[in-house]
Write a protein that holds these residues in place. Structure first.
Motif, PDB file in Angstrom:
ATOM      1  N   ARG A  11       0.810  -1.218   0.000  1.00  0.00           N
ATOM      2  CA  ARG A  11       0.000   0.000   0.000  1.00  0.00           C
ATOM      3  C   ARG A  11       0.848   1.275   0.000  1.00  0.00           C
ATOM      4  N   ARG A  12       2.156   1.153  -0.029  1.00  0.00           N
ATOM      5  CA  ARG A  12       2.988   2.353   0.061  1.00  0.00           C
ATOM      6  C   ARG A  12       2.742   3.292  -1.120  1.00  0.00           C
ATOM      7  N   THR A  13       2.638   2.747  -2.309  1.00  0.00           N
ATOM      8  CA  THR A  13       2.369   3.575  -3.488  1.00  0.00           C
ATOM      9  C   THR A  13       0.927   3.456  -3.962  1.00  0.00           C
ATOM     10  N   LEU A  14       0.224   2.427  -3.507  1.00  0.00           N
ATOM     11  CA  LEU A  14      -1.176   2.216  -3.893  1.00  0.00           C
ATOM     12  C   LEU A  14      -2.024   2.024  -2.633  1.00  0.00           C
ATOM     13  N   PRO A  15      -2.259   3.093  -1.881  1.00  0.00           N
ATOM     14  CA  PRO A  15      -2.978   2.964  -0.605  1.00  0.00           C
ATOM     15  C   PRO A  15      -4.405   2.446  -0.752  1.00  0.00           C
ATOM     16  N   ASP A  16      -4.992   2.583  -1.945  1.00  0.00           N
ATOM     17  CA  ASP A  16      -6.367   2.123  -2.134  1.00  0.00           C
ATOM     18  C   ASP A  16      -6.477   0.614  -2.306  1.00  0.00           C
ATOM     19  N   MET A  17      -5.357  -0.096  -2.186  1.00  0.00           N
ATOM     20  CA  MET A  17      -5.429  -1.554  -2.304  1.00  0.00           C
ATOM     21  C   MET A  17      -6.247  -2.183  -1.181  1.00  0.00           C
ATOM     22  N   ASP A  18      -6.412  -1.477  -0.067  1.00  0.00           N
ATOM     23  CA  ASP A  18      -7.303  -2.013   0.971  1.00  0.00           C
ATOM     24  C   ASP A  18      -8.752  -1.996   0.488  1.00  0.00           C
ATOM     25  N   LEU A  19      -9.098  -0.954  -0.269  1.00  0.00           N
ATOM     26  CA  LEU A  19     -10.431  -0.897  -0.867  1.00  0.00           C
ATOM     27  C   LEU A  19     -10.612  -2.013  -1.889  1.00  0.00           C
ATOM     28  N   ALA A  20      -9.559  -2.276  -2.670  1.00  0.00           N
ATOM     29  CA  ALA A  20      -9.616  -3.374  -3.631  1.00  0.00           C
ATOM     30  C   ALA A  20      -9.829  -4.703  -2.917  1.00  0.00           C
ATOM     31  N   SER A  21      -9.186  -4.859  -1.772  1.00  0.00           N
ATOM     32  CA  SER A  21      -9.322  -6.099  -1.006  1.00  0.00           C
ATOM     33  C   SER A  21     -10.740  -6.267  -0.476  1.00  0.00           C
ATOM     34  N   LEU A  22     -11.313  -5.197   0.052  1.00  0.00           N
ATOM     35  CA  LEU A  22     -12.702  -5.257   0.525  1.00  0.00           C
ATOM     36  C   LEU A  22     -13.647  -5.561  -0.634  1.00  0.00           C
ATOM     37  N   SER A  23     -13.354  -4.987  -1.802  1.00  0.00           N
ATOM     38  CA  SER A  23     -14.191  -5.251  -2.981  1.00  0.00           C
ATOM     39  C   SER A  23     -14.152  -6.727  -3.359  1.00  0.00           C
ATOM     40  N   CYS A  24     -12.981  -7.347  -3.214  1.00  0.00           N
ATOM     41  CA  CYS A  24     -12.883  -8.791  -3.463  1.00  0.00           C
ATOM     42  C   CYS A  24     -13.761  -9.565  -2.484  1.00  0.00           C
ATOM     43  N   ALA A  25     -13.783  -9.137  -1.236  1.00  0.00           N
ATOM     44  CA  ALA A  25     -14.611  -9.803  -0.226  1.00  0.00           C
ATOM     45  C   ALA A  25     -16.093  -9.672  -0.578  1.00  0.00           C
ATOM     46  N   ILE A  26     -16.486  -8.476  -1.013  1.00  0.00           N
ATOM     47  CA  ILE A  26     -17.888  -8.255  -1.383  1.00  0.00           C
ATOM     48  C   ILE A  26     -18.258  -9.106  -2.590  1.00  0.00           C
ATOM     49  N   GLN A  27     -17.348  -9.195  -3.559  1.00  0.00           N
ATOM     50  CA  GLN A  27     -17.615 -10.039  -4.724  1.00  0.00           C
ATOM     51  C   GLN A  27     -17.764 -11.504  -4.321  1.00  0.00           C
ATOM     52  N   ASN A  28     -16.923 -11.980  -3.410  1.00  0.00           N
ATOM     53  CA  ASN A  28     -17.066 -13.352  -2.910  1.00  0.00           C
ATOM     54  C   ASN A  28     -18.448 -13.571  -2.304  1.00  0.00           C
ATOM     55  N   ILE A  29     -18.881 -12.610  -1.497  1.00  0.00           N
ATOM     56  CA  ILE A  29     -20.194 -12.697  -0.853  1.00  0.00           C
ATOM     57  C   ILE A  29     -21.298 -12.720  -1.903  1.00  0.00           C
ATOM     58  N   TRP A  30     -21.154 -11.892  -2.919  1.00  0.00           N
ATOM     59  CA  TRP A  30     -22.139 -11.809  -3.996  1.00  0.00           C
ATOM     60  C   TRP A  30     -22.276 -13.141  -4.719  1.00  0.00           C
ATOM     61  N   LEU A  31     -21.135 -13.729  -5.073  1.00  0.00           N
ATOM     62  CA  LEU A  31     -21.153 -14.998  -5.793  1.00  0.00           C
ATOM     63  C   LEU A  31     -21.690 -16.132  -4.920  1.00  0.00           C
ATOM     64  N   ALA A  32     -21.277 -16.143  -3.661  1.00  0.00           N
ATOM     65  CA  ALA A  32     -21.782 -17.167  -2.747  1.00  0.00           C
ATOM     66  C   ALA A  32     -23.292 -17.031  -2.562  1.00  0.00           C
TER      67      ALA A  32
END
Length: 218
Positions: free
Chosen positions: A123-144
Motif C-alpha cells: 500500500r505504500r504507493t497504492l494505498p487504495d489496495m485495501d479498498l480493492a481487497s474489501l471489494s474482493c470480499a464483497i464479490q465473494n459474498i455476492w457470488l456465494a
C-alpha cells in the motif's frame, strides 16, 4: 491437454455460471434467511484475498428496525441529490428502484477499518489496495449468495459521514457498501439497469489492449 490442477468440467461450468448469473438485486420477498446460510455467505467474504493479509473488511449487521429506517433515510436523501445532479435524466433516474433496504431480510454495512495507515505492505504507493481487497470480499459474498439462491444488492447511494455517525464508527474508518440480502421470486434475466434501458453493457474488446493504452476513435 487438461492441466492437472484444472477442476472438472462440471465444477468449472458452475463457477462460470454463478459469475454470469450474478445480479444486483433490488426486489425481495418476505422469506427470512437461515442463520447458518448467512454465516456461510459471510465466511465466503472472509476467504477473499487481501493485500499484505491485512483483511481490511468489517461487516456490521443491522438488526434494529429503527436503525434500518434511518439508513434508508440517508439513502433516500442521496437518491434525491443524485437525481438533481443528473439533470435531464432526473425523472428517469427517480423511476429506477435503486435499493431494497426496507424489504430485504438481512442488511449488512461493509466498511474499511480505522488505523489502516499502519499497513504498508502493498500500500505504500497504492494505498487504495485495501479498498480493492474489501471489494474482493464483497464479490465473494455476492457470488456465494447467488450460488445459495439468495439475492444481494450493493447500495452506494449514501453520505459516508452521515452513516459513520449513525453507526458510531471510529475516525479513520469508512463505510463502503450497504448490502441487502433476501430471497427472491426470480432473478433478473439481465442486469436491471440494462433491462430498464439505463445503460448497455460493453464488450470485453472495448476494455482490452496490448502493451500500451488504446487509442479509441470517436
Amino acid at each position: 491437454m487438461k492441466d492437472k490442477h484444472s477442476y472438472s468440467e462440471n465444477e468449472k461450468q458452475a463457477i462460470y455460471k454463478v459469475m454470469a448469473e450474478r445480479r444486483d438485486v433490488r426486489h425481495f420477498n418476505n422469506k427470512s434467511i437461515d442463520k447458518a446460510l448467512m454465516a456461510r455467505v459471510l465466511r465466503a467474504g472472509h476467504m477473499a484475498p487481501s493485500v499484505g493479509l491485512m483483511q481490511p473488511w468489517r461487516f456490521i449487521r443491522i438488526s434494529d428496525t429503527a436503525l434500518r429506517k434511518n439508513i434508508a433515510g440517508i439513502v433516500e436523501k442521496e437518491r434525491q441529490l443524485t437525481a438533481e445532479a443528473l439533470g435531464e435524466r432526473k425523472s428517469e433516474f427517480l423511476s429506477l428502484k435503486v435499493e431494497g433496504i426496507l424489504q430485504c431480510a438481512e442488511l449488512i454495512v461493509a466498511a474499511l477499518p480505522n488505523k489502516r495507515e499502519q499497513h504498508i505492505f502493498g500500500r505504500r504507493t497504492l494505498p487504495d489496495m485495501d479498498l480493492a481487497s474489501l471489494s474482493c470480499a464483497i464479490q465473494n459474498i455476492w457470488l456465494a449468495s447467488r450460488a445459495e439462491g439468495i439475492g444481494m444488492g450493493w447500495v452506494s447511494l449514501f453520505n459516508p459521514d452521515e452513516l459513520m455517525e449513525l453507526l458510531h464508527m471510529p475516525s479513520g474508518s469508512l463505510p463502503i457498501a450497504i448490502l441487502c440480502f433476501g430471497h427472491v421470486d426470480s432473478f433478473y434475466e439481465k442486469p436491471m439497469l440494462v433491462m430498464e434501458k439505463w445503460a448497455e453493457e460493453l464488450p470485453l474488446e472495448n476494455m482490452l489492449s496490448e502493451n500500451t493504452w488504446p487509442e479509441y476513435s470517436e
